[in-house]
Design a protein around this motif. Sequence first.
Motif, PDB file in Angstrom:
ATOM      1  N   ASN A   1      33.234 -14.663  33.232  1.00  0.00           N
ATOM      2  CA  ASN A   1      33.314 -16.048  32.742  1.00  0.00           C
ATOM      3  C   ASN A   1      34.063 -16.129  31.416  1.00  0.00           C
ATOM      4  O   ASN A   1      34.764 -17.102  31.139  1.00  0.00           O
ATOM      5  CB  ASN A   1      31.907 -16.619  32.522  1.00  0.00           C
ATOM      6  CG  ASN A   1      31.286 -17.237  33.755  1.00  0.00           C
ATOM      7  OD1 ASN A   1      30.085 -17.192  33.933  1.00  0.00           O
ATOM      8  ND2 ASN A   1      32.084 -17.813  34.632  1.00  0.00           N
TER       9      ASN A   1
ATOM     10  N   LEU B   1      35.828 -14.078  23.132  1.00  0.00           N
ATOM     11  CA  LEU B   1      36.790 -15.077  23.633  1.00  0.00           C
ATOM     12  C   LEU B   1      37.252 -15.991  22.500  1.00  0.00           C
ATOM     13  O   LEU B   1      38.449 -16.257  22.347  1.00  0.00           O
ATOM     14  CB  LEU B   1      36.131 -15.899  24.747  1.00  0.00           C
ATOM     15  CG  LEU B   1      36.972 -17.053  25.330  1.00  0.00           C
ATOM     16  CD1 LEU B   1      38.191 -16.513  26.065  1.00  0.00           C
ATOM     17  CD2 LEU B   1      36.135 -17.908  26.283  1.00  0.00           C
TER      18      LEU B   1
ATOM     19  N   PRO C   1      34.699 -28.066  21.627  1.00  0.00           N
ATOM     20  CA  PRO C   1      34.032 -26.796  21.887  1.00  0.00           C
ATOM     21  C   PRO C   1      32.656 -26.771  21.208  1.00  0.00           C
ATOM     22  O   PRO C   1      32.405 -27.545  20.281  1.00  0.00           O
ATOM     23  CB  PRO C   1      34.978 -25.760  21.268  1.00  0.00           C
ATOM     24  CG  PRO C   1      35.762 -26.498  20.249  1.00  0.00           C
ATOM     25  CD  PRO C   1      35.830 -27.923  20.697  1.00  0.00           C
ATOM     26  N   PRO C   2      31.772 -25.877  21.656  1.00  0.00           N
ATOM     27  CA  PRO C   2      30.392 -25.843  21.149  1.00  0.00           C
ATOM     28  C   PRO C   2      30.305 -25.712  19.631  1.00  0.00           C
ATOM     29  O   PRO C   2      29.413 -26.295  19.011  1.00  0.00           O
ATOM     30  CB  PRO C   2      29.794 -24.603  21.819  1.00  0.00           C
ATOM     31  CG  PRO C   2      30.627 -24.349  23.016  1.00  0.00           C
ATOM     32  CD  PRO C   2      31.990 -24.878  22.721  1.00  0.00           C
ATOM     33  N   ARG C   3      31.216 -24.959  19.037  1.00  0.00           N
ATOM     34  CA  ARG C   3      31.121 -24.738  17.590  1.00  0.00           C
ATOM     35  C   ARG C   3      31.289 -26.045  16.828  1.00  0.00           C
ATOM     36  O   ARG C   3      30.592 -26.319  15.854  1.00  0.00           O
ATOM     37  CB  ARG C   3      32.143 -23.697  17.135  1.00  0.00           C
ATOM     38  CG  ARG C   3      31.882 -23.172  15.729  1.00  0.00           C
ATOM     39  CD  ARG C   3      32.633 -21.891  15.442  1.00  0.00           C
ATOM     40  NE  ARG C   3      32.228 -20.850  16.368  1.00  0.00           N
ATOM     41  CZ  ARG C   3      32.850 -19.684  16.506  1.00  0.00           C
ATOM     42  NH1 ARG C   3      33.912 -19.417  15.768  1.00  0.00           N
ATOM     43  NH2 ARG C   3      32.418 -18.790  17.374  1.00  0.00           N
TER      44      ARG C   3
ATOM     45  N   ILE D   1      32.636 -25.632  27.067  1.00  0.00           N
ATOM     46  CA  ILE D   1      32.550 -24.217  26.676  1.00  0.00           C
ATOM     47  C   ILE D   1      33.793 -23.515  27.198  1.00  0.00           C
ATOM     48  O   ILE D   1      34.069 -23.562  28.397  1.00  0.00           O
ATOM     49  CB  ILE D   1      31.278 -23.567  27.257  1.00  0.00           C
ATOM     50  CG1 ILE D   1      30.043 -24.306  26.734  1.00  0.00           C
ATOM     51  CG2 ILE D   1      31.223 -22.084  26.929  1.00  0.00           C
ATOM     52  CD1 ILE D   1      28.741 -23.869  27.385  1.00  0.00           C
ATOM     53  N   PRO D   2      34.563 -22.878  26.309  1.00  0.00           N
ATOM     54  CA  PRO D   2      35.784 -22.217  26.784  1.00  0.00           C
ATOM     55  C   PRO D   2      35.433 -21.079  27.755  1.00  0.00           C
ATOM     56  O   PRO D   2      34.456 -20.362  27.550  1.00  0.00           O
ATOM     57  CB  PRO D   2      36.423 -21.658  25.507  1.00  0.00           C
ATOM     58  CG  PRO D   2      35.411 -21.781  24.430  1.00  0.00           C
ATOM     59  CD  PRO D   2      34.368 -22.739  24.863  1.00  0.00           C
ATOM     60  N   THR D   3      36.204 -20.958  28.800  1.00  0.00           N
ATOM     61  CA  THR D   3      35.953 -19.912  29.797  1.00  0.00           C
ATOM     62  C   THR D   3      37.274 -19.368  30.314  1.00  0.00           C
ATOM     63  O   THR D   3      38.348 -19.889  30.020  1.00  0.00           O
ATOM     64  CB  THR D   3      35.218 -20.477  31.034  1.00  0.00           C
ATOM     65  OG1 THR D   3      35.942 -21.623  31.506  1.00  0.00           O
ATOM     66  CG2 THR D   3      33.783 -20.870  30.729  1.00  0.00           C
ATOM     67  N   ASN D   4      37.149 -18.331  31.106  1.00  0.00           N
ATOM     68  CA  ASN D   4      38.234 -17.793  31.906  1.00  0.00           C
ATOM     69  C   ASN D   4      38.638 -18.861  32.926  1.00  0.00           C
ATOM     70  O   ASN D   4      37.833 -19.233  33.775  1.00  0.00           O
ATOM     71  CB  ASN D   4      37.681 -16.547  32.615  1.00  0.00           C
ATOM     72  CG  ASN D   4      38.663 -15.899  33.568  1.00  0.00           C
ATOM     73  OD1 ASN D   4      39.760 -16.413  33.793  1.00  0.00           O
ATOM     74  ND2 ASN D   4      38.254 -14.768  34.119  1.00  0.00           N
TER      75      ASN D   4
ATOM     76  N   SER E   1      35.466 -20.059  35.992  1.00  0.00           N
ATOM     77  CA  SER E   1      34.980 -20.906  34.904  1.00  0.00           C
ATOM     78  C   SER E   1      33.558 -21.426  35.094  1.00  0.00           C
ATOM     79  O   SER E   1      33.017 -22.047  34.198  1.00  0.00           O
ATOM     80  CB  SER E   1      35.938 -22.085  34.731  1.00  0.00           C
ATOM     81  OG  SER E   1      35.905 -22.865  35.908  1.00  0.00           O
ATOM     82  N   SER E   2      32.958 -21.158  36.257  1.00  0.00           N
ATOM     83  CA  SER E   2      31.653 -21.756  36.502  1.00  0.00           C
ATOM     84  C   SER E   2      30.533 -20.961  35.834  1.00  0.00           C
ATOM     85  O   SER E   2      30.131 -19.907  36.297  1.00  0.00           O
ATOM     86  CB  SER E   2      31.402 -21.842  38.003  1.00  0.00           C
ATOM     87  OG  SER E   2      30.086 -22.281  38.217  1.00  0.00           O
ATOM     88  N   LEU E   3      30.058 -21.516  34.725  1.00  0.00           N
ATOM     89  CA  LEU E   3      28.993 -20.856  33.963  1.00  0.00           C
ATOM     90  C   LEU E   3      27.641 -21.128  34.582  1.00  0.00           C
ATOM     91  O   LEU E   3      27.345 -22.258  34.994  1.00  0.00           O
ATOM     92  CB  LEU E   3      28.955 -21.417  32.542  1.00  0.00           C
ATOM     93  CG  LEU E   3      29.894 -20.860  31.505  1.00  0.00           C
ATOM     94  CD1 LEU E   3      29.672 -21.599  30.187  1.00  0.00           C
ATOM     95  CD2 LEU E   3      29.652 -19.372  31.304  1.00  0.00           C
TER      96      LEU E   3
ATOM     97  N   ALA F   1      23.311 -19.634  30.920  1.00  0.00           N
ATOM     98  CA  ALA F   1      24.353 -19.083  30.046  1.00  0.00           C
ATOM     99  C   ALA F   1      24.987 -20.188  29.207  1.00  0.00           C
ATOM    100  O   ALA F   1      25.274 -20.005  28.017  1.00  0.00           O
ATOM    101  CB  ALA F   1      25.414 -18.366  30.879  1.00  0.00           C
TER     102      ALA F   1
ATOM    103  N   GLN G   1      22.607 -21.105  26.594  1.00  0.00           N
ATOM    104  CA  GLN G   1      22.549 -19.982  25.649  1.00  0.00           C
ATOM    105  C   GLN G   1      23.658 -20.101  24.600  1.00  0.00           C
ATOM    106  O   GLN G   1      23.415 -19.963  23.395  1.00  0.00           O
ATOM    107  CB  GLN G   1      22.678 -18.666  26.416  1.00  0.00           C
ATOM    108  CG  GLN G   1      22.695 -17.424  25.552  1.00  0.00           C
ATOM    109  CD  GLN G   1      21.368 -17.235  24.840  1.00  0.00           C
ATOM    110  OE1 GLN G   1      20.311 -17.203  25.441  1.00  0.00           O
ATOM    111  NE2 GLN G   1      21.410 -17.137  23.516  1.00  0.00           N
ATOM    112  N   VAL G   2      24.872 -20.337  25.055  1.00  0.00           N
ATOM    113  CA  VAL G   2      26.013 -20.406  24.140  1.00  0.00           C
ATOM    114  C   VAL G   2      25.851 -21.574  23.160  1.00  0.00           C
ATOM    115  O   VAL G   2      26.041 -21.431  21.947  1.00  0.00           O
ATOM    116  CB  VAL G   2      27.345 -20.531  24.918  1.00  0.00           C
ATOM    117  CG1 VAL G   2      28.485 -20.931  23.994  1.00  0.00           C
ATOM    118  CG2 VAL G   2      27.665 -19.209  25.622  1.00  0.00           C
TER     119      VAL G   2
END
Lengths: 244, 244
Positions: free
Chosen positions: A27, A161, B96-98, B138-141, B145-147, B151, B154-155
Amino acid sequence: MSAKIRVVLVETSHPGNIGAVARAMKNMGLDGERASLYLVTPRRFPHEDATVRASGAIDLLDGAAVCETLDEALVGTTLVFGASARTRSLPWPIHPPRECAAKIALEPDGSEVALVFGRERSGLTNEELERCNTLLHIPTNPEFSSLNLGAAVQVVAYELLMARGEVHKEAGNVERDSPLASADDIERLFGHFEKTLKDIDFLDPENPRHMMRRLRRLFNRVELEQVEINILRGILTAVDKKVK
Amino acid sequence: MSAKIRVVLVETSHPGNIGAVARAMKNMGLDGERASLYLVTPRRFPHEDATVRASGAIDLLDGAAVCETLDEALVGTTLVFGASARTRSLPWPIHPPRECAAKIALEPDGSEVALVFGRERSGLTNEELERCNTLLHIPTNPEFSSLNLGAAVQVVAYELLMARGEVHKEAGNVERDSPLASADDIERLFGHFEKTLKDIDFLDPENPRHMMRRLRRLFNRVELEQVEINILRGILTAVDKKVK
C-alpha cells in the motif's frame, strides 16, 4: 530511489500478521525494486491466513526470504533499525519513525536498509536490539502501547512514503568518505574485538557481555564506514601480533 | 487537549475491522475524554471478531455510539473530514493526514471534530463526501491503493498524536548513561591512542597524522560519554601492559 528497504520480521507467531505487513508495505509502495520481506523463523509460513490478510500483496509473500537467524537476514545491509516499544535499562539512541524515514531517504542508491520488527508479544530481545544501529520507537499511548505488527509497519512505511516525497525537494546528501559497513562486517568486528579483549585480559572471560554491550552501543551509534572497519580490524590485528 | 475526535465508520462490513480501528485509536491515545467511536449502521455489531481484534480497547467498543444515519453521527461536530481514496470528478479541497492533523490540533478546546471513514469496498458515497468540510486522502501506491480500514485509521490517529506534540518529550533524544566527555578528556584519549598505536607498530612514526585524523573523525562523530572514554582508556592501558 534511495536505499532498498528490507522489512525483517523475527519469529512472527500469527501468519495473518505477515499478510498484514505485506499489504501495508505494498500500500505504501514498498514493493518491487524498492523493498522486500525477510522472515526469521516464522511459526507458520506460507499459510492461508497470510495470503488472505495480504489482500493481493502476494508478490511480497512469494518473494519473502525465510531465514534461520537474524544475522542471515541482515547480511548486506548497512543501516539497521530495530523497533522497540520499551524504554530500556541500557540507553541506546532512540528515534521516532519520521526521523528514521528522513535518515533513510538520504541513504545512497543501491544501499540496503533493514527495519527489524520483533515477536508479537515480546518484541526483540536485547541481543537482537544490539544488532541495530538505531532503535525505532513509534510513539503510543503509554497506557496501551502494544501495537499490532501490521499497524507498526503501516506507520513506518507511511513515513517512508512521505519522506520519499520530500527528499526530492531537498536533495541533501550525507557526506561520506566511503560506503557504510555492512551489518555482517560489523558483526565480525565485534567478534574480533571480543577475542582480542580477552587475550589482553581486559574482558572478564566469565562475563564478557556487559562490556561488549557497551562497545556495541558505542560503535553502532557511529555508523561505521567500510574504511573505518578496516582501520579498527587493523588495530586489533596489530595488538594480536604483539600479544603472541 | 484541543478538539475531541469522533471517528465515524460508515456501514462497516467486517466487525473485525471495527475492533482494529478501536485498537488503533487507543494505541494512539484517542480514547477516554479525547475521542470516541461512532458506527453508522454497521453490518454486525457487537461481535466477537470486533472484541478479539480490539485486543483490549474494549472501552471504545463499549462506548461506541451506533447510529442510523451519518447525519445523526455528525450532530454537534464542527469540522468534518471525509476519508477518500479516489480522485473525484467533483473538485473538493483534499488534504493529506499531516495537514488535517495540524488543522485539528489548532481547533479550540471543547469543539468536536469528525473523521469519517467509508465502506471497506466502496468508501464513502458522493453524497456522504458532500457532508464533509475537507477530504482527507492518505497517500498510497497508485497501483495498490486500497487501505485496510484499521490501517487508514492507524495512519490518521498517528498523525494526530504527532500533531498534539506529546511526542517531543519522549522521542528523538539519546538517553545518556553518563555525561558527555569534555574536550580535554577526548584530547587525552587521542594522545593515549597515538602512543599505544605507535607501540604496537600500527602507526607509521614518520607520518602518524593521516591515521590519527581518521580516528578523530570516527570518535568525534560519536559524541563520547565519560564512561566510554574510561572504557577506551582502559583498553589502551591493557594493551600497554601486554606490550611491555
